[in-house]
Design a protein around this motif. Structure first.
Motif, PDB file in Angstrom:
ATOM      1  N   TYR A 150       0.858  -1.096  -0.080  1.00 14.66           N
ATOM      2  CA  TYR A 150       0.128  -0.138  -0.109  1.00 14.66           C
ATOM      3  C   TYR A 150       0.874   1.327  -0.089  1.00 14.66           C
ATOM      4  N   LEU A 166      -5.763   9.700   7.947  1.00 16.23           N
ATOM      5  CA  LEU A 166      -7.107   8.875   7.620  1.00 16.23           C
ATOM      6  C   LEU A 166      -6.705   8.362   6.482  1.00 16.23           C
ATOM      7  N   ALA A 167      -6.457   8.438   5.257  1.00 16.96           N
ATOM      8  CA  ALA A 167      -6.116   7.743   4.084  1.00 16.96           C
ATOM      9  C   ALA A 167      -5.099   6.726   4.241  1.00 16.96           C
ATOM     10  N   ASN A 187      -4.251   5.309   7.348  1.00 15.35           N
ATOM     11  CA  ASN A 187      -4.673   4.198   8.030  1.00 15.35           C
ATOM     12  C   ASN A 187      -5.489   3.167   7.315  1.00 15.35           C
ATOM     13  N   SER A 188      -6.424   3.730   6.617  1.00 15.20           N
ATOM     14  CA  SER A 188      -7.351   3.145   5.727  1.00 15.20           C
ATOM     15  C   SER A 188      -6.500   2.293   4.781  1.00 15.20           C
ATOM     16  N   ILE A 190      -4.992  -0.648   6.756  1.00 10.70           N
ATOM     17  CA  ILE A 190      -6.010  -1.643   7.233  1.00 10.70           C
ATOM     18  C   ILE A 190      -6.303  -2.534   6.000  1.00 10.70           C
ATOM     19  N   ASP A 191      -6.520  -1.819   5.050  1.00  7.40           N
ATOM     20  CA  ASP A 191      -6.967  -2.536   3.788  1.00  7.40           C
ATOM     21  C   ASP A 191      -5.959  -3.754   3.409  1.00  7.40           C
TER      22      ASP A 191
END
Length: 165
Positions: free
Chosen positions: A121, A128-129, A131-132, A135-136
């Motif tokens: 990633y 926020l982006a 962390n997302s 997590i993805d």
């Protein structure tokens, strides 16, 4: 006319004799995944929950006393991928999930496997982006680990049926 109809029906039945009714998207394995039953452990993290959930979709679950208990312990790490860049771009990262699955039956370990999977990633500096994205990537790696563990279980028990009988 009647001969042509009979010949067509005969030809259709001969062609249909080679067909079978099976799911189009089945993996073609000779054993049914539902013939393997496990008493699944409890997850202690989101990553373990994803792995347990995937395995519960693939295998039968049972709480009967004579059912093997399958436990999974998983961990995740993220690290920067060293790459040369020619300007301001997003930073590449790699999330790795490592899981150890252990099946016990009547106090004895009957199966143990350790599998890892990674997913890449990028991080752009927006919290926020970032962390997302992390997590993805962890969830994608966890699903790959679950699939690898499923295949390892099939390799260990190719013809055995583990049920509560």
């Amino acid at each position: 006319m009647i001969r042509q109809t009979i010949a067509a029906a005969l030809l259709a039945s001969l062609l249909g004799a080679g067909c079978s009714f099976s799911p189009v998207y089945s993996d073609g394995s000779p054993i049914n995944a539902m013939s393997l039953a496990f008493n699944l452990g409890s997850p202690s993290s989101r990553i373990e929950q994803i792995i347990y959930e995937d395995l519960s979709f693939r295998f039968a679950t049972s709480t009967a006393p004579k059912t093997p208990k399958l436990t999974v312990i998983a961990s995740t790490t993220s690290r920067t991928i060293a790459m040369a860049t020619n300007g301001p771009v997003s930073d590449p990262y790699r999330a790795t999930v490592t899981a150890t699955a252990t099946a016990t039956y009547e106090g004895k370990v009957i199966f143990e496997a350790r599998r890892s999977a990674s997913a890449d990633y990028t991080a752009s500096g927006q919290v926020l982006a970032d962390n997302s994205a992390a997590i993805d990537a962890q969830e994608r790696a966890a699903k790959a680990v679950a699939e690898s563990l499923r295949l390892a279980i099939f390799a260990q028990f190719p013809t055995h049926v583990l049920t509560a009988n």
